[in-house]
Design a protein around this motif. Structure first.
Motif, PDB file in Angstrom:
ATOM      1  N   ALA A  72       0.827  -1.208   0.000  1.00 48.90           N
ATOM      2  CA  ALA A  72       0.000   0.000   0.000  1.00 48.90           C
ATOM      3  C   ALA A  72       0.861   1.257   0.000  1.00 48.90           C
ATOM      4  O   ALA A  72       0.535   2.246  -0.679  1.00 48.90           O
ATOM      5  CB  ALA A  72      -0.947  -0.007   1.199  1.00 48.90           C
ATOM      6  N   ASN A  73       1.965   1.215   0.730  1.00 50.64           N
ATOM      7  CA  ASN A  73       2.817   2.404   0.831  1.00 50.64           C
ATOM      8  C   ASN A  73       3.568   2.716  -0.457  1.00 50.64           C
ATOM      9  O   ASN A  73       4.189   3.780  -0.554  1.00 50.64           O
ATOM     10  CB  ASN A  73       3.782   2.264   2.008  1.00 50.64           C
ATOM     11  CG  ASN A  73       3.107   2.608   3.316  1.00 50.64           C
ATOM     12  OD1 ASN A  73       2.267   3.497   3.382  1.00 50.64           O
ATOM     13  ND2 ASN A  73       3.461   1.888   4.370  1.00 50.64           N
ATOM     14  N   LYS A  74       3.509   1.858  -1.445  1.00 56.75           N
ATOM     15  CA  LYS A  74       4.116   2.141  -2.748  1.00 56.75           C
ATOM     16  C   LYS A  74       3.237   3.055  -3.587  1.00 56.75           C
ATOM     17  O   LYS A  74       3.688   3.610  -4.591  1.00 56.75           O
ATOM     18  CB  LYS A  74       4.387   0.840  -3.525  1.00 56.75           C
ATOM     19  CG  LYS A  74       5.383  -0.082  -2.839  1.00 56.75           C
ATOM     20  CD  LYS A  74       6.725   0.580  -2.677  1.00 56.75           C
ATOM     21  CE  LYS A  74       7.717  -0.344  -2.004  1.00 56.75           C
ATOM     22  NZ  LYS A  74       8.979   0.324  -1.720  1.00 56.75           N
ATOM     23  N   VAL A  75       1.992   3.236  -3.186  1.00 55.69           N
ATOM     24  CA  VAL A  75       1.046   4.076  -3.930  1.00 55.69           C
ATOM     25  C   VAL A  75       1.182   5.517  -3.444  1.00 55.69           C
ATOM     26  O   VAL A  75       1.068   5.785  -2.245  1.00 55.69           O
ATOM     27  CB  VAL A  75      -0.402   3.574  -3.738  1.00 55.69           C
ATOM     28  CG1 VAL A  75      -1.397   4.525  -4.391  1.00 55.69           C
ATOM     29  CG2 VAL A  75      -0.545   2.160  -4.294  1.00 55.69           C
ATOM     30  N   LYS A  76       1.434   6.414  -4.362  1.00 60.72           N
ATOM     31  CA  LYS A  76       1.565   7.824  -4.015  1.00 60.72           C
ATOM     32  C   LYS A  76       0.275   8.308  -3.355  1.00 60.72           C
ATOM     33  O   LYS A  76      -0.817   8.090  -3.867  1.00 60.72           O
ATOM     34  CB  LYS A  76       1.859   8.653  -5.266  1.00 60.72           C
ATOM     35  CG  LYS A  76       2.176  10.090  -4.989  1.00 60.72           C
ATOM     36  CD  LYS A  76       2.596  10.816  -6.246  1.00 60.72           C
ATOM     37  CE  LYS A  76       3.012  12.235  -5.911  1.00 60.72           C
ATOM     38  NZ  LYS A  76       3.532  12.917  -7.101  1.00 60.72           N
ATOM     39  N   GLY A  77       0.410   8.926  -2.202  1.00 62.94           N
ATOM     40  CA  GLY A  77      -0.749   9.444  -1.478  1.00 62.94           C
ATOM     41  C   GLY A  77      -1.366   8.466  -0.499  1.00 62.94           C
ATOM     42  O   GLY A  77      -2.300   8.802   0.211  1.00 62.94           O
ATOM     43  N   ALA A  78      -0.827   7.247  -0.471  1.00 58.73           N
ATOM     44  CA  ALA A  78      -1.287   6.249   0.499  1.00 58.73           C
ATOM     45  C   ALA A  78      -0.274   6.196   1.635  1.00 58.73           C
ATOM     46  O   ALA A  78       0.936   6.124   1.394  1.00 58.73           O
ATOM     47  CB  ALA A  78      -1.420   4.882  -0.155  1.00 58.73           C
ATOM     48  N   TYR A  79      -0.800   6.223   2.866  1.00 58.88           N
ATOM     49  CA  TYR A  79       0.051   6.198   4.046  1.00 58.88           C
ATOM     50  C   TYR A  79      -0.512   5.133   4.982  1.00 58.88           C
ATOM     51  O   TYR A  79      -1.495   5.365   5.682  1.00 58.88           O
ATOM     52  CB  TYR A  79       0.106   7.577   4.709  1.00 58.88           C
ATOM     53  CG  TYR A  79       0.525   8.643   3.716  1.00 58.88           C
ATOM     54  CD1 TYR A  79       1.854   8.734   3.309  1.00 58.88           C
ATOM     55  CD2 TYR A  79      -0.413   9.491   3.141  1.00 58.88           C
ATOM     56  CE1 TYR A  79       2.241   9.673   2.365  1.00 58.88           C
ATOM     57  CE2 TYR A  79      -0.034  10.430   2.195  1.00 58.88           C
ATOM     58  CZ  TYR A  79       1.292  10.527   1.803  1.00 58.88           C
ATOM     59  OH  TYR A  79       1.669  11.451   0.860  1.00 58.88           O
ATOM     60  N   ALA A  80       0.106   3.960   4.946  1.00 63.11           N
ATOM     61  CA  ALA A  80      -0.400   2.796   5.683  1.00 63.11           C
ATOM     62  C   ALA A  80       0.487   2.491   6.875  1.00 63.11           C
ATOM     63  O   ALA A  80       1.717   2.530   6.772  1.00 63.11           O
ATOM     64  CB  ALA A  80      -0.461   1.583   4.756  1.00 63.11           C
ATOM     65  N   ALA A  81      -0.165   2.173   7.992  1.00 61.72           N
ATOM     66  CA  ALA A  81       0.553   1.800   9.210  1.00 61.72           C
ATOM     67  C   ALA A  81       0.061   0.450   9.694  1.00 61.72           C
ATOM     68  O   ALA A  81      -1.148   0.207   9.755  1.00 61.72           O
ATOM     69  CB  ALA A  81       0.333   2.842  10.301  1.00 61.72           C
ATOM     70  N   ASN A  82       1.005  -0.413  10.027  1.00 57.20           N
ATOM     71  CA  ASN A  82       0.676  -1.691  10.658  1.00 57.20           C
ATOM     72  C   ASN A  82       0.508  -1.408  12.146  1.00 57.20           C
ATOM     73  O   ASN A  82       1.428  -0.927  12.793  1.00 57.20           O
ATOM     74  CB  ASN A  82       1.808  -2.687  10.393  1.00 57.20           C
ATOM     75  CG  ASN A  82       1.527  -4.059  10.921  1.00 57.20           C
ATOM     76  OD1 ASN A  82       2.292  -4.580  11.724  1.00 57.20           O
ATOM     77  ND2 ASN A  82       0.465  -4.667  10.474  1.00 57.20           N
ATOM     78  N   VAL A  83      -0.688  -1.654  12.663  1.00 59.64           N
ATOM     79  CA  VAL A  83      -0.963  -1.315  14.060  1.00 59.64           C
ATOM     80  C   VAL A  83      -1.077  -2.574  14.897  1.00 59.64           C
ATOM     81  O   VAL A  83      -1.531  -3.611  14.416  1.00 59.64           O
ATOM     82  CB  VAL A  83      -2.216  -0.427  14.199  1.00 59.64           C
ATOM     83  CG1 VAL A  83      -2.000   0.906  13.489  1.00 59.64           C
ATOM     84  CG2 VAL A  83      -3.462  -1.097  13.656  1.00 59.64           C
ATOM     85  N   TRP A  84      -0.677  -2.485  16.155  1.00 62.96           N
ATOM     86  CA  TRP A  84      -0.637  -3.669  17.016  1.00 62.96           C
ATOM     87  C   TRP A  84      -1.186  -3.412  18.407  1.00 62.96           C
ATOM     88  O   TRP A  84      -1.404  -4.335  19.166  1.00 62.96           O
ATOM     89  CB  TRP A  84       0.788  -4.215  17.087  1.00 62.96           C
ATOM     90  CG  TRP A  84       1.744  -3.197  17.626  1.00 62.96           C
ATOM     91  CD1 TRP A  84       2.104  -3.046  18.929  1.00 62.96           C
ATOM     92  CD2 TRP A  84       2.415  -2.163  16.916  1.00 62.96           C
ATOM     93  NE1 TRP A  84       2.971  -1.972  19.069  1.00 62.96           N
ATOM     94  CE2 TRP A  84       3.175  -1.414  17.837  1.00 62.96           C
ATOM     95  CE3 TRP A  84       2.458  -1.786  15.562  1.00 62.96           C
ATOM     96  CZ2 TRP A  84       3.962  -0.325  17.465  1.00 62.96           C
ATOM     97  CZ3 TRP A  84       3.230  -0.703  15.212  1.00 62.96           C
ATOM     98  CH2 TRP A  84       3.979   0.000  16.148  1.00 62.96           C
ATOM     99  N   ASN A  85      -1.400  -2.139  18.756  1.00 57.48           N
ATOM    100  CA  ASN A  85      -2.041  -1.822  20.024  1.00 57.48           C
ATOM    101  C   ASN A  85      -2.879  -0.562  19.840  1.00 57.48           C
ATOM    102  O   ASN A  85      -2.770   0.116  18.808  1.00 57.48           O
ATOM    103  CB  ASN A  85      -1.027  -1.686  21.169  1.00 57.48           C
ATOM    104  CG  ASN A  85      -0.013  -0.590  20.930  1.00 57.48           C
ATOM    105  OD1 ASN A  85      -0.333   0.496  20.467  1.00 57.48           O
ATOM    106  ND2 ASN A  85       1.245  -0.881  21.250  1.00 57.48           N
TER     107      ASN A  85
END
Length: 145
Positions: A72-85
């Motif tokens: 997802a983070n390879k797409v310009k304008g997409a900012y993805a975070a893997n969340v765990w808590n």
């Protein structure tokens, strides 16, 4: 909000449960699928739709959440975070203006996943002195490279 959701085949049942949960929170959900074993395909489709502002946010699932985050983070304008808590889910929005979160069906239990999704969707990014310059620097770098 309008939420785009997708996953790899391993996370199909997990995703379906999360879709029902997101709907129960009052959001509109579009399922981008889970049939492609190459999780990058669905992750980039969700990311493109979110980056184009066709959707307010995205939620992606795979075994760990890491693979779909990277794609997802390879797409310009997409900012993805893997969340765990819960704290990371909130800060993904509040500190980093992430428009997508990712979760791993093999590492995050269903009840925790629901808490993380709720925590993330209940926050709104407001540019401020502390985080604003940091987010701006990320966006500026992306625009120039």
């Amino acid at each position: 909000m309008k939420i785009a959701v997708g996953c790899d085949p391993n996370a199909q049942a997990y995703k379906e449960e999360m879709i029902e949960y997101i709907k129960s929170l009052g959001h509109e959900v579009t399922d981008f699928g889970s049939d492609d074993v190459i999780y990058a395909h669905v992750a980039t489709k969700v990311a493109e739709a979110v980056a184009a502002k066709e959707y307010d946010r995205g939620v992606l699932f795979c075994g760990t959440g890491i693979g779909v985050m990277l794609a997802a983070n390879k797409v310009k304008g997409a900012y993805a975070a893997n969340v765990w808590n819960v704290y990371s889910a909130k800060r993904a929005c509040l500190s980093n203006n992430c428009n997508i979160i990712t979760l791993g069906c093999q590492v995050t239990g269903n009840m925790l996943a629901k808490e993380l999704i709720s925590a993330y969707l209940n926050e709104t990014y407001v540019r401020n002195e502390r985080s604003g310059k940091k987010v701006d620097a990320i966006v500026e770098y992306e625009q120039n490279h």
